[in-house]
Design a protein around this motif. Structure first.
Motif, mmCIF file in Angstrom:
data_model
loop_
_atom_site.group_PDB
_atom_site.id
_atom_site.type_symbol
_atom_site.label_atom_id
_atom_site.label_comp_id
_atom_site.label_asym_id
_atom_site.label_seq_id
_atom_site.Cartn_x
_atom_site.Cartn_y
_atom_site.Cartn_z
ATOM 1 N N ILE A 101 -29.070 61.899 3.564
ATOM 2 C CA ILE A 101 -28.064 61.867 4.515
ATOM 3 C C ILE A 101 -28.439 61.421 5.905
ATOM 4 C CG2 ILE A 101 -26.450 63.578 5.713
ATOM 5 C CD1 ILE A 101 -26.121 64.935 2.914
ATOM 6 N N TRP A 102 -29.514 62.139 6.277
ATOM 7 C CA TRP A 102 -30.180 61.646 7.566
ATOM 8 C C TRP A 102 -30.308 60.192 7.865
ATOM 9 C CZ3 TRP A 102 -34.509 59.626 10.203
ATOM 10 C CH2 TRP A 102 -34.530 60.193 11.624
ATOM 11 N N GLY A 103 -30.667 59.463 6.623
ATOM 12 C CA GLY A 103 -30.801 57.914 6.800
ATOM 13 C C GLY A 103 -29.666 57.181 6.292
ATOM 14 N N ASN A 104 -28.796 57.738 5.838
ATOM 15 C CA ASN A 104 -27.600 57.197 4.969
ATOM 16 C C ASN A 104 -28.211 56.459 3.961
ATOM 17 O OD1 ASN A 104 -25.174 56.309 4.128
ATOM 18 N ND2 ASN A 104 -24.965 54.903 5.891
ATOM 19 N N LEU B 272 -31.077 70.832 11.846
ATOM 20 C CA LEU B 272 -31.498 70.952 10.814
ATOM 21 C C LEU B 272 -30.488 70.993 9.599
ATOM 22 C CD1 LEU B 272 -34.335 73.775 11.142
ATOM 23 C CD2 LEU B 272 -34.464 71.222 11.445
ATOM 24 N N LEU B 273 -30.658 70.200 8.572
ATOM 25 C CA LEU B 273 -29.678 69.979 7.597
ATOM 26 C C LEU B 273 -29.782 71.081 6.582
ATOM 27 C CD1 LEU B 273 -29.038 66.278 7.079
ATOM 28 C CD2 LEU B 273 -27.287 68.113 6.349
ATOM 29 N N LYS C 190 -28.417 54.830 8.843
ATOM 30 C CA LYS C 190 -28.818 55.855 9.726
ATOM 31 C C LYS C 190 -27.539 56.626 10.002
ATOM 32 C CE LYS C 190 -26.795 53.163 13.683
ATOM 33 N NZ LYS C 190 -27.044 52.135 14.585
ATOM 34 N N SER C 191 -27.782 57.723 10.782
ATOM 35 C CA SER C 191 -26.848 58.830 11.054
ATOM 36 C C SER C 191 -27.090 59.215 12.464
ATOM 37 C CB SER C 191 -26.885 60.025 10.086
ATOM 38 O OG SER C 191 -27.882 60.890 10.484
ATOM 39 N N GLY C 192 -25.950 59.808 12.937
ATOM 40 C CA GLY C 192 -26.219 60.489 14.522
ATOM 41 C C GLY C 192 -26.890 61.935 14.530
ATOM 42 N N TYR D 123 -23.483 51.172 -2.718
ATOM 43 C CA TYR D 123 -23.166 52.708 -2.319
ATOM 44 C C TYR D 123 -23.965 53.048 -1.354
ATOM 45 C CZ TYR D 123 -21.435 52.655 -7.366
ATOM 46 O OH TYR D 123 -20.974 52.410 -8.695
ATOM 47 N N GLU D 124 -23.176 53.903 -0.597
ATOM 48 C CA GLU D 124 -23.948 54.935 0.486
ATOM 49 C C GLU D 124 -23.742 56.256 0.335
ATOM 50 O OE1 GLU D 124 -24.444 52.040 4.389
ATOM 51 O OE2 GLU D 124 -22.519 52.532 3.645
ATOM 52 N N ILE D 125 -24.553 57.179 0.594
ATOM 53 C CA ILE D 125 -24.314 58.434 0.538
ATOM 54 C C ILE D 125 -23.213 59.144 1.354
ATOM 55 C CG2 ILE D 125 -26.105 59.348 2.251
ATOM 56 C CD1 ILE D 125 -26.381 61.393 -0.794
ATOM 57 N N LYS D 126 -22.961 58.359 2.666
ATOM 58 C CA LYS D 126 -21.864 58.832 3.556
ATOM 59 C C LYS D 126 -20.615 58.709 2.764
ATOM 60 C CE LYS D 126 -20.921 54.525 5.810
ATOM 61 N NZ LYS D 126 -19.664 54.110 5.018
ATOM 62 N N ASP D 127 -20.510 57.734 1.795
ATOM 63 C CA ASP D 127 -19.177 57.521 1.072
ATOM 64 C C ASP D 127 -18.675 58.746 0.237
ATOM 65 O OD1 ASP D 127 -18.894 54.960 2.369
ATOM 66 O OD2 ASP D 127 -20.024 54.121 0.555
ATOM 67 N N VAL D 128 -19.682 59.650 -0.200
ATOM 68 C CA VAL D 128 -19.384 60.945 -0.848
ATOM 69 C C VAL D 128 -19.299 62.154 -0.286
ATOM 70 C CG1 VAL D 128 -19.859 59.570 -3.023
ATOM 71 C CG2 VAL D 128 -21.384 61.021 -1.924
#
Ligand code: EPU
Length: 311
Positions: free
Chosen positions: A141-144, A190-191, A182-184, A150-155
């Motif tokens: 998630i941190w680095g998408n 901490l995730l 990338k993510s913001g 496919y990208e993790i952000k999409d789910v």
């Protein structure tokens, strides 16, 4: 930092878990490169993590959340402050259904491939394109993380994050500021956990797509060697691997770091590689691509830590 200071931290914040002093990061990265971290903490539960987070902030000690170290290059001087490892947080739980969708609550330390396999077994579509990507869900998630479109952000629906003073906050995916790899999310956030939304599908269809993606990855990428995946981002419309290959860099090496002969955007640790040589090879390769094609390559891996005088 001294061993005594680390013992004081364990006592002062009633730390529950495992805490090590001067832990070589080469033991915790897929590249098997990296000097020692001052503190290496594996909290056992979120409450202990919260107390540690609070303590580190109040005492101005830097913290560095680590997934499974599969997309980073740690420099030879190691990491200053405290590396926090999420390996105690690995639960995957059902979080409801809504028509054709199923929701999952996934701890950030969960190995990404466990999530991919779980979804495959359940017949949930959306993450099968992430087949074969190493690392944890938090790191992904941190680095998408993504592949095959496919990208993790999409789910992703939302994440629970621990920010300043150990407060836990829910942040919706659309507020995370995702981009290509990338993510913001700030390095100090901490995730903890993520909620994912997956489409209910036929189990054998999800499985067939998974198998095809994994097969393609095995054919094109040296996934059995020590690497950190793709070293450079793909510039707009042009694969970095193709540019590096055509600039004649395949097989080039400095010390024990070599450009893979299978896929030129992977650099391999052939044994006793150090970060300084890895960075030198990155400069050499980027320089050749720039002089051949006039294109500037940007690192995809995250380079972290301190120099030790070699680099
Ligand atoms: N190519 C070459 N020579 C090489 C490598 C590649 O000519 O040495 C050519 C291939 O023949 C192909 C093109 O370059 O025509 C693209 O190669 P590939 O299909 O392997 O994909 P990629 O763009 O290099 C991207 C991601 C990978 C992801 C794959 C599969 C980036 C930087 N790379 O690679 O992600 O696994 O697509 O979807 O976005 C990673 O992020 O660490 C990573 C490896």
């Amino acid at each position: 930092m001294t061993g005594q200071q680390v013992r004081d931290i364990v006592t002062d914040c009633q730390f529950e878990g495992d805490m090590k002093f001067m832990e070589p990061m080469s033991r915790h990265t897929s590249l098997k490169i990296g000097g020692p971290s001052d503190i290496f903490a594996i909290p056992e539960n979120f409450a202990s993590l919260g107390r540690l987070h609070d303590y580190l902030q109040k005492n101005d000690i830097a913290l560095f959340p680590l997934g499974s170290g599969t997309n980073i290059l740690v420099k030879d001087g190691g990491i200053q402050g405290a590396v926090i490892c999420f390996s105690s947080f690995r639960k995957i739980e059902p979080a409801g259904e809504d028509g054709e969708y199923a929701y999952l609550s996934v701890d950030s330390g969960t190995v990404l491939q466990r999530l991919v396999m779980h979804s495959r077994e359940q017949g949930y579509a959306g993450v099968e394109g992430l087949a074969g990507i190493p690392g944890t869900v938090g790191g992904a998630i941190w680095g998408n993380a993504g592949s095959f479109g496919y990208e993790i952000k999409d789910v992703l629906v939302s994440v629970d994050m621990m920010g300043a003073e150990g407060r836990i906050q829910k942040v919706r995916a659309e507020d995370i500021g995702f981009g290509y790899r990338k993510s913001g999310i700030l390095p100090t956030d901490l995730l903890l956990r993520a909620e994912l939304k997956l489409r209910k599908d036929k189990r054998d269809e999800v499985s067939a797509r998974f198998e095809n993606f994994l097969k393609a990855k095995r054919e094109k990428q040296p996934i059995w060697e020590s690497s950190a995946g793709c070293v450079f981002k793909n510039p707009e419309g042009l694969p970095a691997g193709k540019l590096i290959d055509e600039a004649g860099c395949k097989g080039m090496s400095i010390g024990d770091v070599a450009v893979s002969t299978i896929h030129a955007n992977f650099f391999i640790n052939r044994g006793k590689a150090c970060a300084a040589d890895f960075i030198r090879l990155m400069h050499e390769v980027a320089g050749r691509v720039s002089s051949t094609f006039g294109i500037t390559l940007e690192p995809e891996i995250k380079i972290v830590g301190r120099d030790n005088g070699n680099g």
